[in-house]
Design a protein around this motif. Structure first.
Motif, PDB file in Angstrom:
ATOM      1  N   GLU A 283      35.439  32.517  47.064  1.00 28.59           N
ATOM      2  CA  GLU A 283      35.689  32.733  45.629  1.00 28.59           C
ATOM      3  C   GLU A 283      37.245  32.209  45.226  1.00 28.59           C
ATOM      4  O   GLU A 283      38.073  32.076  46.239  1.00 28.59           O
ATOM      5  CB  GLU A 283      35.678  34.011  45.207  1.00 28.59           C
ATOM      6  CG  GLU A 283      34.330  34.650  44.940  1.00 28.59           C
ATOM      7  CD  GLU A 283      34.110  36.121  44.438  1.00 28.59           C
ATOM      8  OE1 GLU A 283      35.428  36.654  44.570  1.00 28.59           O
ATOM      9  OE2 GLU A 283      33.313  36.481  43.910  1.00 28.59           O
ATOM     10  N   TYR A 284      37.478  31.754  44.018  1.00 27.58           N
ATOM     11  CA  TYR A 284      38.716  31.241  43.845  1.00 27.58           C
ATOM     12  C   TYR A 284      39.452  32.013  42.470  1.00 27.58           C
ATOM     13  O   TYR A 284      38.623  32.428  41.566  1.00 27.58           O
ATOM     14  CB  TYR A 284      38.804  29.816  43.309  1.00 27.58           C
ATOM     15  CG  TYR A 284      38.122  28.738  44.221  1.00 27.58           C
ATOM     16  CD1 TYR A 284      38.784  28.056  45.192  1.00 27.58           C
ATOM     17  CD2 TYR A 284      36.768  28.648  44.401  1.00 27.58           C
ATOM     18  CE1 TYR A 284      38.079  27.432  46.166  1.00 27.58           C
ATOM     19  CE2 TYR A 284      36.077  28.009  45.248  1.00 27.58           C
ATOM     20  CZ  TYR A 284      36.849  27.345  46.169  1.00 27.58           C
ATOM     21  OH  TYR A 284      36.208  26.388  47.050  1.00 27.58           O
ATOM     22  N   ILE A 285      40.711  32.407  42.822  1.00 20.74           N
ATOM     23  CA  ILE A 285      41.252  33.033  41.860  1.00 20.74           C
ATOM     24  C   ILE A 285      42.572  32.035  41.061  1.00 20.74           C
ATOM     25  O   ILE A 285      43.281  31.750  41.899  1.00 20.74           O
ATOM     26  CB  ILE A 285      41.877  34.546  42.141  1.00 20.74           C
ATOM     27  CG1 ILE A 285      41.034  35.229  42.863  1.00 20.74           C
ATOM     28  CG2 ILE A 285      42.831  35.132  41.057  1.00 20.74           C
ATOM     29  CD1 ILE A 285      41.561  36.702  43.457  1.00 20.74           C
TER      30      ILE A 285
ATOM     31  N   THR B 166      38.866  34.426  37.586  1.00 25.10           N
ATOM     32  CA  THR B 166      37.967  34.264  39.126  1.00 25.10           C
ATOM     33  C   THR B 166      36.758  33.438  39.050  1.00 25.10           C
ATOM     34  O   THR B 166      35.833  33.770  38.160  1.00 25.10           O
ATOM     35  CB  THR B 166      37.618  35.417  39.631  1.00 25.10           C
ATOM     36  OG1 THR B 166      38.906  36.614  39.877  1.00 25.10           O
ATOM     37  CG2 THR B 166      37.290  35.458  40.882  1.00 25.10           C
TER      38      THR B 166
ATOM     39  N   GLU C 265      47.054  36.434  36.310  1.00 27.54           N
ATOM     40  CA  GLU C 265      45.998  36.173  36.580  1.00 27.54           C
ATOM     41  C   GLU C 265      45.019  35.563  35.081  1.00 27.54           C
ATOM     42  O   GLU C 265      44.935  36.028  34.241  1.00 27.54           O
ATOM     43  CB  GLU C 265      45.049  37.146  37.242  1.00 27.54           C
ATOM     44  CG  GLU C 265      43.731  36.818  37.588  1.00 27.54           C
ATOM     45  CD  GLU C 265      43.084  37.691  38.313  1.00 27.54           C
ATOM     46  OE1 GLU C 265      41.819  37.973  38.432  1.00 27.54           O
ATOM     47  OE2 GLU C 265      43.639  38.656  38.861  1.00 27.54           O
TER      48      GLU C 265
END
Length: 613
Positions: free
Chosen positions: A288-290, A304, A301
């Motif tokens: 996964e990528y944030i 995601t 943020e």
């Protein structure tokens, strides 16, 4: 090939001469090996010869059965045709040809054995030859069963990769493994890196099936490798057949070692673009990528994502800055950097500034300067256009001695050549005002006759918009206008009066007026009024001339200058003195033929000495 002689080799030559049969010899030739494909017929030759004084010969074919006993399957005695022995496994399956060779009608796997040909010739003895029959059958296409699970590169021992099977062949085939086209030298002994386990089974049909299972401890370098197995099997005449399986890849699980974060599109950003940022880690399965927006010392943020793509729709200059991607892979060791940043810059152009304004009015013949300026992330290039024509290559455009055709819409275009598609434009409406000016048109018209119709057009330019009028009372013109141009059209019936007076069109506004004259000329036919007068004059002239001629002859006759002979006789004869041509005479002795219009008596008779006409 076998050979036999007399048992009494040590006897004296004399005794041998006394027994001539001892010189007979049996020679035999049988191929050491005969090859055939399963299910095909095959002939095993037995070539023999007997020298000397042969007795009756006996040719026999033998096999060794499953119990190890020697059994005859066919024979020929005295040179007669072959006979197949009954009660053996070859009864009904073999025969002997005229050369006494053994023929198998349809070869089976169980026929792979030795066949012996024995020739006996009485006192000459006997000889025997042995042929080994080899039966071949290619295997079925290989069957590959790959491990469907996920293989971890962090395992410390070899894992099962795949099993390759080859069925129903004779002899047994061999199986080898390849990676990216290179043979894997895998041993049969178990170890932690790579080995193979092979199995062989003899089927009820007598054919053989083999399988090979590959064990391997995969590494990250194997993530794109292609594996396959190769089955090789012998064929007659020393040939070797090959069958390969379909290639396959391993499904591996490995931790992320490298992270890439970049601007995917567009490479040069302008306001209004949709921007794609792509983050990619080399771990498997996909982590996964944030995504974060870094502002000062704070990271906000944004999203995601599973696919590693962040899209910023319709960006503005406020979207310029630093963005961060963090990869979530808990198997990666601490020394691996799982965060990357990228900086994007959004190019922009501010609205353009125009001078003297969006609308400007200039007097006819006057001067005006149009100025355009703009600012952006980079200095823009400025040009002026009127319609599609470029009229200036900078932000300034001056109109000298303004005329009506210079009026219209002027557009200032600003662009940044290094940023495709980044541009703005702004327009100025220029109005030139003054007295009307007539546009050049055809003003002289020639017509064939009176009563014809002709359409006349009058156009004028000016501002304020001029009013057009005609010197034709009662005519309703058709008027149209575009910008500072006005056009008026009339349909006119031509008369002589209009041809003489002409027609004019006048344009007028508060600054003055202008006139355009039209000339009509009738060049064909007769004019109704002018033509009648000319005709009257012509008739009068003709009558006067006639009276003058009559008076002239009358005076001449009165004065005696004209004579009319009395009693004249005219002879109309083609020849003189011809008897056949009587004379034709015209006499003028009658009084009514001697009178005329000019006689002195006004039509009466005269004396003998008077002149008659």
């Amino acid at each position: 090939m076998g050979r036999s002689g007399c048992p009494l080799r040590g006897l004296l030559l004399l005794a041998l001469i006394g027994r001539p049969g001892c010189l007979a010899v049996v020679q035999i030739s049988v191929p050491a090996q005969v090859e055939v494909l399963l299910g095909s017929p095959v002939t095993i030759p037995c070539t023999h010869s007997i020298t000397g004084s042969p007795d009756a010969r006996l040719v026999e074919w033998f096999i060794t059965d499953r119990d190890g006993e020697r059994r005859r399957v066919a024979y020929s005695e005295g040179g007669r045709g072959g006979v197949v022995d009954q009660g053996t496994e070859y009864s009904g399956r073999v025969k002997m040809d005229p050369h006494l060779s053994l023929v198998l009608l349809k070869v089976d796997v169980s026929d792979e054995r030795a066949f012996s040909c024995q020739v006996t010739a009485g006192a000459a003895g006997s000889a025997e030859g042995v042929a080994q029959l080899r039966v071949y059958e290619p295997p079925e296409p290989p069957e590959l069963t790959a491990n469907p699970g996920i293989l971890s590169v962090m395992e410390r021992s070899a894992s099962e990769i795949a099993t390759c099977s080859s069925r129903n062949a004779n002899p047994a085939p061999t199986i080898s493994w390849f990676k990216d086209g290179a043979r894997l030298e895998a041993p049969a002994e178990r170890n932690d890196d790579m080995y193979v386990v092979s199995r062989s089974v003899k089927e009820a049909s007598g054919l053989q099936s083999v399988s090979s299972t590959l064990y391997l401890r995969p590494s990250k370098a194997d993530k794109d490798a292609q594996f396959q197995c190769l089955v090789q099997y012998p064929l007659p005449q020393g040939q070797v057949g090959n069958n390969s399986s379909e290639p396959f890849r391993l499904v591996l699980h490995y931790f992320t070692e490298n992270v890439e974060f970049l601007l995917e599109s567009p490479l040069v950003i302008k306001e209004g673009d949709d921007v794609r940022l792509r983050c990619r880690g080399d771990g498997q399965p996909e982590p996964e990528y944030i995504f974060y927006r870094v502002q000062a010392s704070e990271a906000v943020e944004l999203a995601t994502k599973q696919d590693g793509v962040l899209t910023l729709p319709s960006v503005s200059r406020a979207n310029s800055g630093t963005y961060r991607c963090q990869v979530l892979d808990f198997d990666s060791p601490p020394e691996v950097q799982l965060e990357k940043e990228v900086i994007i810059h959004v190019n922009y152009l501010d609205p353009l500034t125009l001078h003297p304004g969006r609308r400007v009015t200039v007097p006819l013949g006057g001067d005006v300067t149009l100025t355009c300026s703009g600012q952006g992330s980079q200095p823009p290039k400025l040009v002026w256009r009127k319609g599609k024509e470029r009229v200036a290559h900078s932000g300034t455009h001056t109109l000298h001695s303004a005329s009506y055709h210079m009026a219209g819409t002027y557009t200032c275009e600003a662009s940044v050549p290094s940023v495709p598609g980044l541009q703005r434009d702004q327009t100025i409406q220029v109005t030139v005002e003054g007295k009307p000016e007539m546009e050049e048109r055809l003003t002289q018209h020639q017509l064939l006759a009176e009563g014809q119709h002709i359409q006349l057009t009058c156009s004028a330019v000016g501002h304020p918009e001029p009013e057009l009028s005609w010197s034709l009372p009662g005519v309703k013109p058709v008027v149209s206008g575009t910008g500072n141009r006005v056009t008026s059209e009339v349909m006119v019936e031509v008369t002589v009066a209009l041809a003489k007076s002409g027609i004019w069109c006048q344009a007028r506004n508060r600054f003055g007026e202008a006139t355009q004259n039209f000339t009509l000329k009738i060049v064909g036919g007769s004019e109704p009024q002018g033509g009648s007068g000319a005709a009257v004059v012509a008739v009068v002239v003709c009558v006067l001339l006639l009276l003058l001629i009559v008076g002239f002859f009358y005076c001449m006759q009165r004065r005696g200058h004209l004579h009319c002979g009395a009693g004249e006789k005219r002879s109309l004869t083609p020849k003189e003195g011809g008897a056949e041509d009587p004379a034709v005479e015209m006499k003028t002795d009658k009084r009514n033929e001697q009178t005329g219009l000019l006689s002195p008596s006004g039509g009466g008779g005269g004396g003998d000495g008077g002149h008659e006409c």
